[in-house]
Design a protein around this motif. Sequence first.
Motif, short mmCIF file in Angstrom:
data_model
loop_
_atom_site.label_atom_id
_atom_site.label_comp_id
_atom_site.label_asym_id
_atom_site.label_seq_id
_atom_site.Cartn_x
_atom_site.Cartn_y
_atom_site.Cartn_z
N ASP A 14 0.73 -1.17 0.07
CA ASP A 14 0.10 -0.04 0.04
C ASP A 14 0.71 1.37 -0.11
O ASP A 14 0.64 2.12 -0.79
N MET A 28 -9.02 2.63 -2.56
CA MET A 28 -10.26 2.38 -1.81
C MET A 28 -11.30 2.40 -2.90
O MET A 28 -11.94 1.70 -2.94
N GLY A 55 -11.83 2.32 10.28
CA GLY A 55 -10.60 2.62 9.50
C GLY A 55 -11.10 2.36 7.96
O GLY A 55 -12.08 2.55 7.47
N ASN A 57 -11.35 -0.08 6.10
CA ASN A 57 -12.18 -1.48 5.74
C ASN A 57 -13.72 -0.51 5.67
O ASN A 57 -14.47 -0.83 4.72
N LEU A 119 -14.19 -4.09 10.40
CA LEU A 119 -12.77 -4.43 10.50
C LEU A 119 -12.22 -5.35 9.32
O LEU A 119 -12.75 -6.34 9.05
N THR A 121 -7.95 -5.63 8.04
CA THR A 121 -6.47 -6.17 8.12
C THR A 121 -5.97 -5.26 9.50
O THR A 121 -4.85 -5.66 10.06
N GLY A 125 -6.19 -7.98 18.53
CA GLY A 125 -6.87 -8.41 19.75
C GLY A 125 -8.29 -9.02 19.74
O GLY A 125 -8.57 -9.93 18.86
N ASP A 149 -12.91 -7.62 2.46
CA ASP A 149 -11.66 -7.90 2.68
C ASP A 149 -11.41 -9.30 3.55
O ASP A 149 -11.01 -10.34 3.01
#
Length: 467
Positions: A14, A28, A55, A57, A119, A121, A125, A149
């Motif tokens: 990227d 994007m 984010g 995504n 969410l 990549t 957690g 994704d």
Amino acid sequence: MREPITSREMGALDLNCEYFGLSRLQLMENAGKAVADEILKRFSGGKVVLFAGSGNNAGDGFVAVRFLKGFDVDVVLARDVKSELARRNLDILVKAGFSVFPWQDYDFDYADIVIDGLLGTGFRGELRRPYSDIVRAINESESFVVSIDVPSGMNADSGEYREAVKADLTVTFHRPKPGLSRSPEIAGEVVVADIGIPEEFEKLAGPGDFRLAYRRFEDGHKGSHGKVLVVGGYPYVGAPFLAAYSTYKAGADIVTLAVPESVYPQVSSFSPEIIPRKLRGDEITEKNVEEITELARKHDVVVFGMGTVDKGDVAEEISKGVEKIVLDAGGLTATPHCRSILTPHRQEFERVFGYEASEESVLVAANSIDGAVLLKGKRDIVSDGRRVKYNDTGNAGMTVGGTGDVLAGVAGALFAICDDPFHAACAAAFITGLAGDMCLEEKGYNFTALDVAEKIPYAVKKVMELK
Ligand SMILES: NC(=O)C1=CN([C@@H]2O[C@H](COP(=O)(O)OP(=O)(O)OC[C@H]3O[C@@H](n4cnc5c(N)ncnc54)[C@H](O)[C@@H]3O)[C@@H](O)[C@H]2O)[C@H](O)CC1
Ligand SMILES: [K+]
């Protein structure tokens, strides 16, 4: 299906795309359009609910719904959108009159299609609220679920998950993420969409490759940024000094320079930062192997050969007792017994490996060692026997003597903190050439190897500040 790519390597690609002129915004847009295309192949209309995270995504999702003409779309935000690119695409939707709701105000009762843009990549957690509530609501719905994704809640690389979206379809980008084939029960049908990244970009070293190898710890203690032992120095003293000095400029915490006692007096006065060590005898021989191996125990990597001639046998003995070694100049004739990076130029390559230097022959040569071969040239070629990368940074001014020593030192500094010799070698080639380009810009072609070494910190700063 195409070879998978890890999240870290995708992040590096990227950044390289951005650096080579293909912006993340373009990526994007292509990603979002690819998601919409897959939906339009399956549906001609209906109720769509996009669940968006904070984010890129989510950004892909905001783009996707823009292409779903005639669908009844609700956009639901799990949290504030932090990514600037995603925010930009959300603002477009708001301006275009799309219905946008915060999750806590949204009554999710029905959708033909759910788009999971929570969410990707960037997931780390465990799923925290409200994500875990949203994931449960999605999985309890009867909707056709399209994950962007990766299914949210799944680790893109390992495929592990505690709770995750159960997708009917996952649209991933450029190359599949390794986790998808490890958790097919939640990935559903996987489509790998082309988002316009030229194949060639995967083979070009860029700032992303440097950032795969280099890192700085804020709370680092002395030595955590690498301890490098540089060994060389007879008959030429400047070479190992340049390598040691460059190691230091590339971020190593501890740099020790070991040279034969015959040249020790010059070396020990060169520079206060470098710890000089005297080796017995006029030049390096098998007799020094034990003391060098002993010294190496206190270091992460050995950089061997600068300023020496035909010391492959000694290098080979040393490599039996150390973890990682960078071989240059007189060390190149060795067959290393540990993980290694070899940094020949064309003539050295052909002398050492016995065949014409080319992409294929570098790949074959790298196959014969446990490490990477960095063939220096106008276009450097790096291979570990499986992967191949070119590096185009650097310029004609770098033919000046000593730049090879600088590169060997930089490779040592990076190999000290990055266990992957291929990543360390690509990073070294890129950053050393970039430093040379900065010298050219500032001084014209008559810069010296020492100028290049001095520029390394500035090149590192430039790369680490790229967004
Ligand atoms: N070349 C490409 O592959 C492209 C990828 N794109 C898309 O970008 C995402 C990755 O985006 P990123 O901003 O790095 O992260 P995410 O959107 O996955 O995560 C957003 C955000 O979520 C927060 N977060 C992380 N873990 C948790 C958690 N356990 N609970 C709650 N919140 C969490 C963290 O702050 C993250 O930053 C990739 O998947 C693609 O969809 C590009 O758009 C197109 C090119
Ligand atoms: K997702």
